[in-house]
Design a protein around this motif. Structure first.
Motif, PDB file in Angstrom:
ATOM      1  N   UNK A 146      -1.580  -5.314  -6.411  1.00 38.35           N
ATOM      2  CA  UNK A 146      -0.997  -6.544  -5.869  1.00 38.35           C
ATOM      3  C   UNK A 146      -2.108  -7.428  -5.291  1.00 38.35           C
ATOM      4  N   UNK A 147      -1.972  -8.710  -5.465  1.00 36.26           N
ATOM      5  CA  UNK A 147      -3.015  -9.640  -5.011  1.00 36.26           C
ATOM      6  C   UNK A 147      -2.946  -9.894  -3.506  1.00 36.26           C
ATOM      7  N   UNK A 148      -1.738  -9.820  -2.937  1.00 39.57           N
ATOM      8  CA  UNK A 148      -1.573 -10.044  -1.499  1.00 39.57           C
ATOM      9  C   UNK A 148      -0.280  -9.373  -1.063  1.00 39.57           C
ATOM     10  N   UNK A 199      10.786   2.924  -2.977  1.00 35.58           N
ATOM     11  CA  UNK A 199       9.585   2.141  -2.716  1.00 35.58           C
ATOM     12  C   UNK A 199       9.040   1.694  -4.060  1.00 35.58           C
ATOM     13  N   UNK A 200       8.894   0.394  -4.237  1.00 39.31           N
ATOM     14  CA  UNK A 200       8.380  -0.162  -5.480  1.00 39.31           C
ATOM     15  C   UNK A 200       6.949  -0.625  -5.239  1.00 39.31           C
ATOM     16  N   UNK A 201       6.031   0.026  -5.941  1.00 39.22           N
ATOM     17  CA  UNK A 201       4.621  -0.336  -5.806  1.00 39.22           C
ATOM     18  C   UNK A 201       4.144  -0.926  -7.124  1.00 39.22           C
ATOM     19  N   UNK A 202       3.776  -2.199  -7.110  1.00 37.11           N
ATOM     20  CA  UNK A 202       3.192  -2.856  -8.275  1.00 37.11           C
ATOM     21  C   UNK A 202       1.681  -2.656  -8.199  1.00 37.11           C
ATOM     22  N   UNK A 203       1.101  -2.128  -9.257  1.00 39.79           N
ATOM     23  CA  UNK A 203      -0.341  -1.871  -9.254  1.00 39.79           C
ATOM     24  C   UNK A 203      -1.125  -3.163  -9.057  1.00 39.79           C
ATOM     25  N   UNK A 260       0.869  -1.177   0.000  1.00 37.81           N
ATOM     26  CA  UNK A 260       0.000   0.000   0.000  1.00 37.81           C
ATOM     27  C   UNK A 260       0.908   1.231   0.000  1.00 37.81           C
ATOM     28  N   UNK A 261       1.035   1.881  -1.157  1.00 34.67           N
ATOM     29  CA  UNK A 261       1.964   2.988  -1.310  1.00 34.67           C
ATOM     30  C   UNK A 261       1.636   4.142  -0.367  1.00 34.67           C
TER      31      UNK A 261
END
Length: 126
Positions: free
Chosen positions: A62-64, A56-60, A14-15
């Motif tokens: 994310x499943x979990x 901070x790497x935020x992948x759109x 959670x960005x």
């Protein structure tokens, strides 16, 4: 050849919560952001002394939440007033440990857990 440390990267679930922690609680400043819409976003933060950089790497979508590997230990941050930092982070609702120390110094650091479960060591600056 001279190598200079560049940055540390953490994958975050959670960005917004992560930025609230690193910027709002630890006082880091966002220096740049690279957004790859629909894929991922990289947010770069620097500490107050401009001595270290955190990505901070935020992948759109994310499943979990990510699992923290058993080889990762922690990130360390220095602070002048350890007791005030402990109190502030606790009052903000973050999970903090009691004071600890090595070599007979019983109160030279403590740990706080970031929103993704990463351990952050808060160390009294010498």
């Amino acid at each position: 050849m001279d190598f200079r440390f560049g940055h540390t990267s953490l994958r975050v679930y959670d960005l917004k919560k992560s930025l609230d922690f690193y910027v709002g609680a630890l006082g880091m400043k966002e220096t740049r952001r690279k957004d790859y819409p629909g894929d991922f976003c990289l947010v770069f933060l620097k500490d107050a002394a401009d001595t270290c950089e955190l990505e901070l790497t935020y992948n759109y979508d994310p499943k979990k939440p990510y699992e923290i590997g058993n080889g990762f230990a922690h990130l360390g941050f220095y602070v002048k007033d350890l007791k005030a930092a402990h109190k502030e982070l606790k009052e903000k609702g973050y999970k903090v440990t009691e004071f600890s120390g090595l070599g007979g110094n019983k109160s030279s650091f403590f740990f706080v857990t970031d929103p993704d479960g990463y351990d952050i060591e808060i160390i009294r600056e010498k």
